[in-house]
Design a protein around this motif. Structure first.
Motif: not given
Length: 709
Positions: A325-326, A587-588
């Protein structure tokens, strides 16, 4: 929940001031007028003014005495240190009205008894003078919150800017300096006082608005000046003094063990080292144990639920997706990493809760105003004299109070002239302090501010919720977007927040004080003057106290430090969102923000739908959001305080209700005032002699091996 908490004192609107700390004195009402009306009926039956009928009401000039102002100044310094410390640690600020009224009564009563003993007393201590002290102290210490030293003002600094993004522009930074802070606070803090003065008769006499906090404070002050109340007040002050001493000595004792980062009792891994890594521990803070005793139980439970949801479940799950995600190479404080989820999801919940309560209170305000204007039988004649149109049920207390409230008029032309004059001066000065804030931005805000100040003051009279921080956030987005990223929209938005927040906050506070003055027979002129004097004191004291913190404590505003100033980063990122949008989020993160924004609205809707009794079992979104960024250590402290009060109420309810606020105030005041000598020691270069740290068994073996070699 945007109420007096966030505007008197958390950013918490659950307060000043959480659904409301102050409402404790008004039978914990949560926005429902029926309870407050019953309270008013009870006060009518007891006829407070008949009890005081033998005591002459002094003219307004003798209500604002020199001794009252001296006591107010001393207490203002004390409470400013307390509010500033709370501002820069977690942002949760309880109502200090009870403490201010109680200590004001104690100091002046002690002084007058001393003079009376030697036959030197010229003017007895009255409830009107007590009201002046309380008003002055709360107005002064309130500047420590509304001045934005822990939020929008400090959010302009490079310390906070470095946490917001990897690259910052010079025109988006304004570092603290005592000179410009004093100028800014002076030009924005007085406008709200003049914006609603002409409406005081309409609000208090014609519409008969409750103003629960003002009513509660008036009941408190009236009770102090009865023989029974004076005896109880002495016992309460004695109790406050004991716990003040304990809290101060405990803070002094802890200081000896804090000779480095991560040292001292504040870092005690109460539930184990793994829990400590996820910020679950009891940090032995007398301040937050006291705050927990004042806050309603639901607030404390909501904080703990939010801490468990975030640090116990969400952040470990998101951390497990590091690299997906990161980036795994980011620093822990980067907003492109897990810190971004913590900050922006908390912002989403705060905004969702604020939007819901803004619309709710606005709807109630408009409906209430509509009904008031269409019920002519509730309106008294301007003169206050009886006439065929007067309500037949007007009580003796209300007759006396109305007569005196209308006696000392504040000319409408003075209020209008004051507002226009200060508005012109500040519109000229503010762009000099903040070149990004154009003069026409300021003029537009001053044109729309009076109607917003009226709405906030009226809504506060109905529900006891001050939505000043919500209006401030609206100004952030509107002015920030208007200015644009290339023209310093970040600083313009934060400065605009301060302008709007101060106007609408002081307007509702003044009307609360008019209600207190109405019920204690204090003249509107003395109330208005004491507000001005208290505000002037705060405009000097608060920047100086913040400057002391800023110079004395290294790492101010840095996550994990003694004073992380969490809301400074929150407000700055709101301004960045208003100017730049959501492109920089990891992200998200935006999806999760939408989910929690909607969840905050839905939870509030459910709370209102199920009724007050069942709502007491449903957490409050605003309170849940605070630990998302900070951790749970302070929530555990507050739950300990709440548990102490709960057990005390089960053992002896009457004693707990009488002395609980005094114990809590003592714990808060003692630990808060220790900040003054500790900051002086830091400035003088005197460091603690011992570092007490807690290590795992494996780490301890490695340390022993290293030292042995």
């Amino acid at each position: 929940m945007e109420n007096n908490g966030e505007d008197k004192m958390v950013e918490m609107s659950f307060n000043e001031k959480d659904r409301n700390i102050k409402r404790r004195v008004v039978e914990k009402r949560s926005g429902d007028n029926e309870i407050a009306k019953e309270e008013e009926e009870e006060s009518k039956e007891s006829s407070i003014e008949e009890i005081f009928s033998t005591k002459e009401v002094p003219p307004w000039q003798k209500q604002v005495t020199l001794r009252a102002l001296v006591v107010s100044f001393v207490l203002s310094i004390l409470f400013t240190f307390i509010v500033m410390k709370l501002n820069l640690t977690t942002g949760i600020i309880p109502s200090l009205n009870v403490s201010a009224g109680l200590l004001g009564f104690f100091f002046v009563k002690t002084w007058t008894k001393f003079l009376e003993k030697f036959g030197m007393l010229r003017q007895p201590f009255t409830r009107q003078e007590n009201t002046v002290i309380q008003t002055c102290v709360v107005a002064s210490s309130g500047i420590a919150f509304s001045g934005g030293f822990g939020s929008y003002l400090f959010g302009m600094s490079d310390v906070v800017a470095k946490q917001s993004s990897e690259t910052t522009n010079a025109h988006d930074i304004k570092n603290p300096a005592l000179g410009w802070m004093l100028g800014f606070i002076f030009v924005v803090s007085f406008l709200g006082l003049f914006s609603v003065v002409p409406l005081r008769k309409i609000m208090i006499i014609d519409f008969k608005l409750i103003y629960p906090s003002g009513t509660a404070t008036a009941h408190l002050i009236n009770s102090f000046h009865t023989p029974q109340g004076a005896k109880l007040a002495k016992k309460q002050v004695r109790t406050l003094g004991k716990f003040f001493s304990f809290s101060f000595i405990w803070g002094f004792f802890q200081w000896f063990f804090t000779a480095g980062d991560g040292c001292g009792f504040v870092n005690f891994p109460t539930f184990g080292l793994k829990a400590y890594e996820n910020r679950f521990y009891f940090d032995f803070s007398a301040t937050y144990v006291g705050v927990g005793m004042i806050c309603p139980h639901l607030i404390n439970i909501s904080l703990l639920v939010g801490a468990i949801l975030s640090w116990g479940i969400m952040w470990p799950l998101i951390d497990a997706r590091k690299g997906s995600w990161y980036s795994a190479d980011l620093s822990p404080s980067s907003l492109h990493g897990i810190q971004g989820y913590r900050v922006f999801i908390a912002i989403a919940m705060i905004l969702g809760d604020g939007l819901y309560n803004f619309l709710k209170v606005l709807t109630r305000t408009l409906l209430g105003l509509y009904h008031q204007l269409h019920k002519k039988d509730t309106v008294l004649p301007v003169s206050g004299r009886s006439s065929p149109e007067d309500p037949p049920s007007l009580s003796y207390d209300d007759e006396i109070r109305t007569q005196l409230f209308l006696k000392d008029q504040i000319p409408a032309w003075l209020a209008i002239a004051g507002y226009v004059t200060i508005g012109i001066i500040s519109a000229a000065i503010l762009p000099q302090i903040f070149p990004q804030l154009r003069w026409y931005y300021v003029v537009v805000m001053y044109i729309i501010a009076p109607p917003l100040a009226f709405c906030n003051a009226y809504g506060c009279g109905l529900t006891d919720w001050s939505l000043a921080s919500t209006y401030g956030k609206l100004a952030i987005f509107i002015i920030g977007a208007w200015a644009g990223a290339s023209h310093g929209g970040v600083i313009a938005g934060l400065a605009a927040c301060g302008v709007m927040m101060n106007i609408v906050s002081t307007a509702s506070d003044l009307m609360q004080d008019f209600k207190t003055g109405y019920m204690t027979l204090a003249s509107p002129r003395s109330m208005f003057l004491s507000q001005i004097i208290g505000t002037a004191m705060g405009c000097v004291i608060s920047p100086c106290v913040f400057w002391l913190f800023y110079k004395a404590f290294n790492g101010l505003g840095v996550p994990g430090s003694e004073y992380p100033a969490p809301y400074a980063l929150v407000y700055r990122n709101m301004s960045i969102l208003g100017v730049q949008g959501f492109s920089a989020l990891p992200k998200h993160c935006l999806t999760l923000c939408y989910v929690f924004f909607i969840a905050a609205i839905v939870i509030n809707g459910i709370r209102d739908a199920v009724g007050k009794k069942r709502a007491s079992y449903i957490p409050i979104p605003m309170a849940m959001a605070i630990p998302f960024y900070l951790g749970s250590y302070f929530a555990i402290d507050m739950c300990v305080g709440s548990l102490i009060l709960f057990v005390w109420q089960k053992v002896n309810k009457s004693k707990a209700e009488a002395f609980g606020p005094a114990v809590a105030s003592g714990l808060i005041c003692g630990d808060g005032i220790w900040t003054l000598p500790s900051s002086i020691l830091a400035l003088a270069g005197v460091n603690p002699p011992i570092c007490m740290k807690f290590l795992s068994r494996g780490t301890n073996v490695k340390v022993d091996t290293f030292l042995g070699s």
